[in-house]
Design a protein around this motif. Structure first.
Motif, PDB file in Angstrom:
ATOM      1  N   UNK A 141     120.046  27.414  74.795  1.00  0.00           N
ATOM      2  CA  UNK A 141     119.300  28.623  75.133  1.00  0.00           C
ATOM      3  C   UNK A 141     119.382  29.660  74.005  1.00  0.00           C
ATOM      4  N   UNK A 142     120.577  29.857  73.463  1.00  0.00           N
ATOM      5  CA  UNK A 142     120.750  30.829  72.372  1.00  0.00           C
ATOM      6  C   UNK A 142     119.945  30.402  71.153  1.00  0.00           C
ATOM      7  N   UNK A 143     119.973  29.101  70.832  1.00  0.00           N
ATOM      8  CA  UNK A 143     119.194  28.596  69.702  1.00  0.00           C
ATOM      9  C   UNK A 143     117.708  28.839  69.922  1.00  0.00           C
ATOM     10  N   UNK A 144     117.212  28.558  71.134  1.00  0.00           N
ATOM     11  CA  UNK A 144     115.805  28.770  71.452  1.00  0.00           C
ATOM     12  C   UNK A 144     115.447  30.251  71.306  1.00  0.00           C
ATOM     13  N   UNK A 163     112.894  25.129  75.711  1.00  0.00           N
ATOM     14  CA  UNK A 163     114.340  24.925  75.799  1.00  0.00           C
ATOM     15  C   UNK A 163     114.726  23.529  75.352  1.00  0.00           C
ATOM     16  N   UNK A 164     114.022  22.504  75.824  1.00  0.00           N
ATOM     17  CA  UNK A 164     114.393  21.125  75.512  1.00  0.00           C
ATOM     18  C   UNK A 164     114.120  20.780  74.051  1.00  0.00           C
ATOM     19  N   UNK A 165     113.116  21.412  73.438  1.00  0.00           N
ATOM     20  CA  UNK A 165     112.892  21.214  72.005  1.00  0.00           C
ATOM     21  C   UNK A 165     114.058  21.798  71.199  1.00  0.00           C
ATOM     22  N   UNK A 166     114.527  22.973  71.601  1.00  0.00           N
ATOM     23  CA  UNK A 166     115.655  23.575  70.886  1.00  0.00           C
ATOM     24  C   UNK A 166     116.924  22.755  71.093  1.00  0.00           C
ATOM     25  N   UNK A 167     117.104  22.227  72.297  1.00  0.00           N
ATOM     26  CA  UNK A 167     118.253  21.376  72.585  1.00  0.00           C
ATOM     27  C   UNK A 167     118.197  20.110  71.723  1.00  0.00           C
TER      28      UNK A 167
END
Length: 137
Positions: free
Chosen positions: A37-40, A58-62
């Motif tokens: 979440x923080x990365x996104x 969210x899932x792309x950033x994950x």
């Protein structure tokens, strides 16, 4: 009766340890999802404006975090290149041998081995074998 108290303490210790491990696993999983979440949030705040890139779900950033972990790793590596137990143990031994007060006899070991080492060692082994043989016979 004393034995039952010992077993109860043992069971209590294992149950406590089990809860600690479970808590650490749950906490670790939550931290991983929070990092996504923080990365996104950071990506969507900075990258579109600075570089003109699209926003991430969210899932792309994950997925990007997982890919970065695979490619680069996020480990806590020391600058010496070895944060392993073996190298730490070697460093402790090295520090013991090279004492700060200079009174360590180990500082002469390398020079001794070059000058007399193998010959002195073989003489020692022969002496030990002879003593063992004399003790038996």
């Amino acid at each position: 009766m004393e034995h039952s108290g010992r077993y109860e303490r043992k069971v209590e210790r294992y149950v406590t340890k089990g809860f600690k491990i479970l808590f650490m696993v749950i906490f670790g999983i939550l931290m991983i999802f929070l990092m996504g979440f923080v990365f996104m949030w950071l990506w969507n705040w900075l990258m579109p404006d600075v570089f003109g890139l699209t926003t991430l779900t969210y899932w792309q950033s994950f997925g990007l975090l997982a890919l970065a972990k695979i490619i680069f790793g996020f480990g806590n590596h020391s600058s010496k290149g070895g944060g392993h137990k073996k190298s730490k143990r070697h460093d402790r031994f090295k520090n013991y041998c090279n004492s700060k007060n200079g009174n360590s006899d180990w500082k002469h070991y390398d020079q001794f081995w070059k000058e007399e080492g193998e010959e002195a060692f073989n003489a020692y082994i022969n002496r030990i074998k002879k003593e063992d043989y004399d003790d038996r016979g």
